[in-house]
Design a protein around this motif. Structure first.
Motif, short mmCIF file in Angstrom:
data_model
loop_
_atom_site.label_atom_id
_atom_site.label_comp_id
_atom_site.label_asym_id
_atom_site.label_seq_id
_atom_site.Cartn_x
_atom_site.Cartn_y
_atom_site.Cartn_z
N GLU A 214 -6.13 -18.76 3.03
CA GLU A 214 -4.73 -18.86 2.68
C GLU A 214 -4.49 -18.34 1.26
OE1 GLU A 214 -1.08 -22.14 2.54
OE2 GLU A 214 -3.12 -22.80 3.01
N MET A 215 -5.44 -18.60 0.37
CA MET A 215 -5.32 -18.12 -1.00
C MET A 215 -5.35 -16.60 -1.03
SD MET A 215 -4.93 -18.98 -4.12
CE MET A 215 -5.19 -18.36 -5.79
N HIS A 216 -6.30 -16.01 -0.30
CA HIS A 216 -6.39 -14.55 -0.26
C HIS A 216 -5.09 -13.94 0.26
CE1 HIS A 216 -11.10 -14.52 0.06
NE2 HIS A 216 -10.64 -15.02 -1.08
N GLU A 217 -4.55 -14.54 1.32
CA GLU A 217 -3.32 -14.03 1.92
C GLU A 217 -2.14 -14.15 0.95
OE1 GLU A 217 -0.44 -14.84 5.81
OE2 GLU A 217 -2.42 -15.78 5.69
N THR A 218 -2.06 -15.29 0.25
CA THR A 218 -0.97 -15.51 -0.69
C THR A 218 -1.02 -14.52 -1.84
OG1 THR A 218 -0.90 -17.87 -0.17
CG2 THR A 218 0.09 -17.19 -2.25
N VAL A 219 -2.21 -14.33 -2.41
CA VAL A 219 -2.36 -13.40 -3.53
C VAL A 219 -2.03 -11.98 -3.08
CG1 VAL A 219 -4.04 -12.32 -5.08
CG2 VAL A 219 -4.02 -14.81 -4.80
N THR A 220 -2.51 -11.60 -1.90
CA THR A 220 -2.23 -10.26 -1.37
C THR A 220 -0.73 -10.02 -1.23
OG1 THR A 220 -4.33 -10.17 -0.16
CG2 THR A 220 -2.58 -8.70 0.58
N ASP A 221 -0.02 -10.99 -0.66
CA ASP A 221 1.41 -10.85 -0.45
C ASP A 221 2.16 -10.73 -1.79
OD1 ASP A 221 1.04 -10.99 2.26
OD2 ASP A 221 1.66 -13.09 2.45
N LEU A 222 1.77 -11.55 -2.76
CA LEU A 222 2.44 -11.51 -4.06
C LEU A 222 2.16 -10.21 -4.80
CD1 LEU A 222 1.76 -15.20 -5.15
CD2 LEU A 222 4.00 -14.20 -4.65
N LEU A 223 0.92 -9.73 -4.72
CA LEU A 223 0.58 -8.46 -5.37
C LEU A 223 1.30 -7.30 -4.71
CD1 LEU A 223 -3.26 -8.61 -6.16
CD2 LEU A 223 -1.35 -8.62 -7.76
N ALA A 224 1.39 -7.33 -3.39
CA ALA A 224 2.06 -6.25 -2.66
C ALA A 224 3.51 -6.12 -3.10
CB ALA A 224 1.97 -6.48 -1.16
N GLY A 225 4.19 -7.22 -3.16
CA GLY A 225 5.58 -7.19 -3.57
C GLY A 225 5.77 -6.71 -5.00
N PHE A 226 4.78 -6.96 -5.85
CA PHE A 226 4.86 -6.58 -7.25
C PHE A 226 4.46 -5.13 -7.48
CE2 PHE A 226 2.76 -6.37 -11.50
CZ PHE A 226 3.87 -6.60 -12.28
N LEU A 227 3.32 -4.73 -6.93
CA LEU A 227 2.80 -3.37 -7.16
C LEU A 227 3.61 -2.31 -6.46
CD1 LEU A 227 -1.03 -4.12 -6.89
CD2 LEU A 227 0.30 -3.75 -8.98
#
Length: 229
Positions: A214-227
């Protein structure tokens, strides 16, 4: 005096090599088997790139103090698969503040990338704040700046954990004034300091209540929206 100096230097060097937190084998092995990315052990660092190629955005990521750089491969693999080349640095003596290299020492690993962001975990994030001059954006994992960036227009994403016992929510809040007013601060519920890498528990940290997946998925989603802004 010379003997004291030699002993002090020798002791410091020994300390930097003792207690380095190794990458967990399971998450790393899964990332290495991922057909959507390529992983290259380059002189500049660990380079994770989309297997399809064509990446024009990149992220230089600085590990936390005495954490094996390979411990961040699993949490950043999906960011690479989505199209951002990631270069995880190898700080000198396993401590970012001993590493004086500039951003171009790492971006040279992927000269095809047009726009680079810089980021880091814990002490690596503190160092990343000092490397923003030539970066398009800054990403902090359980970290905060000691450099005053409040007067810049730098895009910043700061991810923290509610259960972090080291870069506590209070410490993150206390350093907020050093970031631009537009910085996006996100506290991930249930995340500890070590949740931002895959290297096991860390002394002084809190107890996470979020799973690794869940942590990996959360970080990925947040980074995607930012980058991809």
């Amino acid at each position: 005096m010379v003997i004291v100096l030699v002993l002090a230097v020798g002791g410091t060097l020994a300390w930097t090599q003792i207690g380095v937190m190794a990458a967990e084998e399971g998450p790393l092995s899964e990332a290495q088997a991922d057909p959507d990315i390529t992983i290259r052990d380059a002189p500049e660092g660990i380079v994770i790139a989309p297997a399809a190629g064509g990446s024009d955005t990149g992220l230089v990521f600085v590990p936390g103090a005495k954490v094996d750089p390979w411990a961040y491969v699993a949490v950043l693999r999906d960011t690479a698969a989505a199209g951002t080349t990631v270069v995880i640095t190898r700080p000198w003596l396993n401590l970012a503040f001993f590493d004086p290299r500039g951003l171009d020492a790492f971006t040279s690993a992927a000269p095809e990338v047009d726009e680079w962001s810089v980021g880091g975990h814990s002490l690596g994030g503190v160092r990343a704040c000092q490397l923003t001059e030539d970066a398009a954006a800054l990403v902090l994992f359980a970290s905060y700046c000691s450099t005053d960036l409040s007067g810049t227009d730098l895009a910043v994403l700061s991810l923290s954990g509610s259960e972090d016992g080291l870069s506590t929510p209070a410490k993150i809040a206390d350093a907020r004034h050093l970031l631009p007013a537009t910085a996006d601060l996100v506290e991930i519920d249930g995340a500890s300091h070590a949740s931002f890498g895959d290297y096991g528990p860390q002394n002084g940290d809190g107890t996470p209540t979020i799973s690794d997946d869940e942590m990996h998925e959360t970080v990925t989603d947040l980074l995607a929206g930012f980058l991809e802004r």
